[in-house]
Design a protein around this motif. Structure first.
Motif, PDB file in Angstrom:
ATOM      1  N   VAL A  50      12.493  44.728 -22.888  1.00 13.23           N
ATOM      2  CA  VAL A  50      12.998  45.158 -21.544  1.00 13.23           C
ATOM      3  C   VAL A  50      12.017  44.972 -20.622  1.00 13.23           C
ATOM      4  O   VAL A  50      12.142  44.628 -19.384  1.00 13.23           O
ATOM      5  N   THR A  51      10.787  45.374 -20.946  1.00 14.93           N
ATOM      6  CA  THR A  51       9.610  45.248 -19.793  1.00 14.93           C
ATOM      7  C   THR A  51       9.394  43.730 -19.495  1.00 14.93           C
ATOM      8  O   THR A  51       9.209  43.616 -18.371  1.00 14.93           O
ATOM      9  N   HIS A  52       9.158  43.000 -20.543  1.00 14.72           N
ATOM     10  CA  HIS A  52       8.979  41.370 -20.334  1.00 14.72           C
ATOM     11  C   HIS A  52       9.983  41.038 -19.296  1.00 14.72           C
ATOM     12  O   HIS A  52       9.684  40.538 -18.428  1.00 14.72           O
ATOM     13  N   TRP A  53      11.363  41.222 -19.513  1.00 13.93           N
ATOM     14  CA  TRP A  53      12.470  40.562 -18.564  1.00 13.93           C
ATOM     15  C   TRP A  53      12.553  41.194 -17.445  1.00 13.93           C
ATOM     16  O   TRP A  53      12.824  40.608 -16.443  1.00 13.93           O
TER      17      TRP A  53
ATOM     18  N   PHE B  42      -2.189  32.091 -23.427  1.00 16.66           N
ATOM     19  CA  PHE B  42      -1.082  32.252 -24.271  1.00 16.66           C
ATOM     20  C   PHE B  42      -1.599  31.832 -25.796  1.00 16.66           C
ATOM     21  O   PHE B  42      -1.935  30.528 -25.826  1.00 16.66           O
ATOM     22  N   LYS B  43      -1.000  32.677 -26.683  1.00 19.73           N
ATOM     23  CA  LYS B  43      -1.632  32.082 -27.814  1.00 19.73           C
ATOM     24  C   LYS B  43      -0.357  31.549 -28.856  1.00 19.73           C
ATOM     25  O   LYS B  43       0.707  31.748 -28.662  1.00 19.73           O
TER      26      LYS B  43
ATOM     27  N   ARG C  52      -0.265  38.781 -14.402  1.00 18.42           N
ATOM     28  CA  ARG C  52      -1.145  39.786 -13.903  1.00 18.42           C
ATOM     29  C   ARG C  52      -0.791  41.157 -14.467  1.00 18.42           C
ATOM     30  O   ARG C  52      -1.648  41.977 -14.803  1.00 18.42           O
ATOM     31  N   LEU C  53       0.523  41.406 -14.567  1.00 22.52           N
ATOM     32  CA  LEU C  53       1.138  42.902 -14.892  1.00 22.52           C
ATOM     33  C   LEU C  53       0.965  43.080 -16.371  1.00 22.52           C
ATOM     34  O   LEU C  53       0.971  44.086 -16.931  1.00 22.52           O
ATOM     35  N   LEU C  54       1.285  41.867 -17.104  1.00 19.88           N
ATOM     36  CA  LEU C  54       1.452  42.149 -18.663  1.00 19.88           C
ATOM     37  C   LEU C  54       0.330  41.458 -19.482  1.00 19.88           C
ATOM     38  O   LEU C  54       0.531  41.474 -20.717  1.00 19.88           O
ATOM     39  N   ARG C  55      -0.655  40.933 -18.686  1.00 22.59           N
ATOM     40  CA  ARG C  55      -1.859  40.363 -19.591  1.00 22.59           C
ATOM     41  C   ARG C  55      -2.540  41.578 -20.496  1.00 22.59           C
ATOM     42  O   ARG C  55      -2.516  42.766 -20.254  1.00 22.59           O
ATOM     43  N   GLU C  56      -2.658  41.027 -21.754  1.00 21.28           N
ATOM     44  CA  GLU C  56      -3.255  41.490 -22.833  1.00 21.28           C
ATOM     45  C   GLU C  56      -2.277  43.061 -23.218  1.00 21.28           C
ATOM     46  O   GLU C  56      -2.571  43.775 -24.163  1.00 21.28           O
ATOM     47  N   SER C  57      -1.070  42.600 -23.055  1.00 22.55           N
ATOM     48  CA  SER C  57       0.027  43.432 -23.519  1.00 22.55           C
ATOM     49  C   SER C  57       1.102  42.711 -24.401  1.00 22.55           C
ATOM     50  O   SER C  57       1.024  41.459 -24.241  1.00 22.55           O
TER      51      SER C  57
END
Length: 471
Positions: A354-357, A39-40, A341-346
């Motif tokens: 919407v994808t986040h939630w 997390f940045k 795992r699914l959203l890393r580097e995204s």
């Protein structure tokens, strides 16, 4: 000398510094955050890195001091007071040491978010994915155990006012709702409430059992044998099940790792882990010994039923928020694993898309449903905890940390005599963990089989009262 050996040599002077502060900051010497952090810190998006070491300590305490206290006194009834006390102290010391190993490894490799990422150093991509699946299995087992505990509380408070399956469903909904809170910082004040309400409930229960003439589960009239013993001689199956229940009470350090990624100063992790280990060991040892001294073998599982109908209701009523919050943290960690795992580097990882939630809420929902199903299949707390402890947390808290230490300190194999002994000692930790995996899993599996054969577990999705109510 290869690059890895050179790096390991530079840090080997810190390997024996468990009681001493070690400089393992995830920040570079120039003061700028390490670019490898998950997390940045940014002006826009969700701010994850907001957890102080004090708040991390409370989160760790709630991870460790939870429903295990409802099963550990029963383990002492199997092992005896001396054997049980030695088991609690020994496991807590070892679990705290391996917790420090995990945190130090993570801070040397800040790109790691979970134990699965760390095991990728040992076994590559395939190993990382397999360990991730093992973590999810462990979390689902813990969620199931939490659902059983919460349904027991609802049964006790309502005097079995509804089918236990209904109470289990309500428990799963509450746990999933809490686990869906997105960041650990926002969980912070709720975690304080969860820890202190659970602590107060256990304290009230402990005082209550010291004031009654006889344990609530004992024969109501006539003489009876308390069954207290300093040293017991259990069968292998019973002893391993009891040991696995004690071991898991302090073996949740792998759940600390995602919290480090959200700490303001990851280098403060050691303080939080060591303070947690000391406090958890003291609470489990003192509370369990007092409960066993006054209840002996007349203990119900979960233990609150041993205090009689009135104090059982009081204890469960106060403890219920802590049960929900404690299990919710475990499910939160599992959901965060899937989420990262699914959203890393995204861009979706820290943006309110919407994808986040969808990924975040969907992960929590799936884990909650799986926990509910398993809770109805094996609806006995100590079996679920014992199975999770031996099958999953023995590798997480013993085998994997020792192997990770040995990976970073390979030069110790050919170093001084002291270094070779230290390296060998970590190899022994691996062997202890493997013994717990094989022996503990076998013991719990046999116990579950016997429970079905004897009718202790009658059927799946059973409506019967599971609160051990004493009329």
């Amino acid at each position: 000398m290869d690059t890895h050996d050179k790096d390991a040599t530079e840090i080997q002077s810190d390997a024996l510094s468990f009681p001493v502060s070690q400089k393992v900051s995830s920040d570079k010497d120039d003061g700028k955050p390490d670019s490898r952090e998950i997390f940045k810190d940014s002006a826009d998006g969700v701010k994850f890195r907001t957890v102080s070491w004090q708040r991390a300590t409370i989160i760790f305490l709630k991870i460790q001091f939870a429903m295990s206290i409802l099963s550990v006194p029963g383990a002492l009834a199997t092992l005896g007071a001396v054997g049980g006390a030695l088991s609690i102290v020994g496991w807590e010391v070892l679990n705290t040491y391996t917790a420090v190993i995990l945190g130090d490894f993570r801070n040397r490799h800040p790109e790691c978010h979970t134990l699965a990422d760390m095991c990728g150093f040992l076994w590559g991509k395939i190993g990382r994915e397999l360990v991730m699946m093992q973590i999810l299995v462990a979390q689902v087992l813990i969620t199931a155990a939490g659902i059983v505990s919460c349904s027991t509380a609802f049964n006790a408070l309502s005097e079995h006012g509804a089918c236990t399956v209904v109470f289990s469903f309500v428990s799963a909904v509450l746990i999933t709702g809490f686990s869906s809170v997105r960041t650990f910082s926002r969980l912070g004040w709720l975690t304080w409430i969860g820890f202190f309400t659970f602590f107060i409930a256990v304290f009230i229960f402990v005082v209550a059992v010291t004031q009654q003439d006889r344990p609530a589960a004992a024969p109501p009239t006539g003489d009876f044998d308390l069954g207290w013993t300093a040293i017991a001689y259990p069968t292998f199956v019973a002893g391993m099940t009891a040991s696995a229940n004690i071991f898991i009470s302090g073996s949740g350090s792998s759940m600390y790792l995602p919290v480090i990624s959200e700490m303001k100063k990851p280098s403060d992790y050691r303080k939080a882990a060591i303070v947690t280990g000391i406090l958890v060991g003291a609470m489990y040892l003192s509370f369990s010994l007092v409960i066993y001294r006054w209840c002996g073998v007349w203990l119900t599982t979960p233990a609150f039923g041993s205090a009689g109908p009135l104090f059982k209701k009081i204890s469960y009523g106060i403890a219920l928020p802590g049960l929900v919050i404690g299990v919710g943290i475990y499910q939160h960690v599992a959901a965060k694993l899937i989420f990262v795992r699914l959203l890393r580097e995204s861009r979706h990882l820290q943006e309110n898309t919407v994808t986040h939630w969808s990924i975040w809420l969907g992960s929590n929902l799936i884990l909650g449903v799986l926990g509910f199903i398993i809770a109805e299949a094996v609806p006995i707390l100590n079996y679920l905890l014992g199975l999770a402890g031996s099958l999953c947390f023995a590798p997480f808290s013993l085998v994997f940390p020792a192997l990770l230490w040995m990976y970073d300190f390979k030069p110790y194999r050919r170093g001084s005599m002291t270094q070779k002994l230290v390296y060998t000692a970590h190899g022994l930790i691996v062997l202890i963990g493997l013994f717990m995996v094989v022996g503990g899993t076998y013991g719990v599996a046999v116990s579950i089989k016997e429970a079905y054969a004897s009718g202790l577990i009658d059927k799946v999705f059973n409506c019967a009262d599971n609160s051990g109510t004493i009329s």
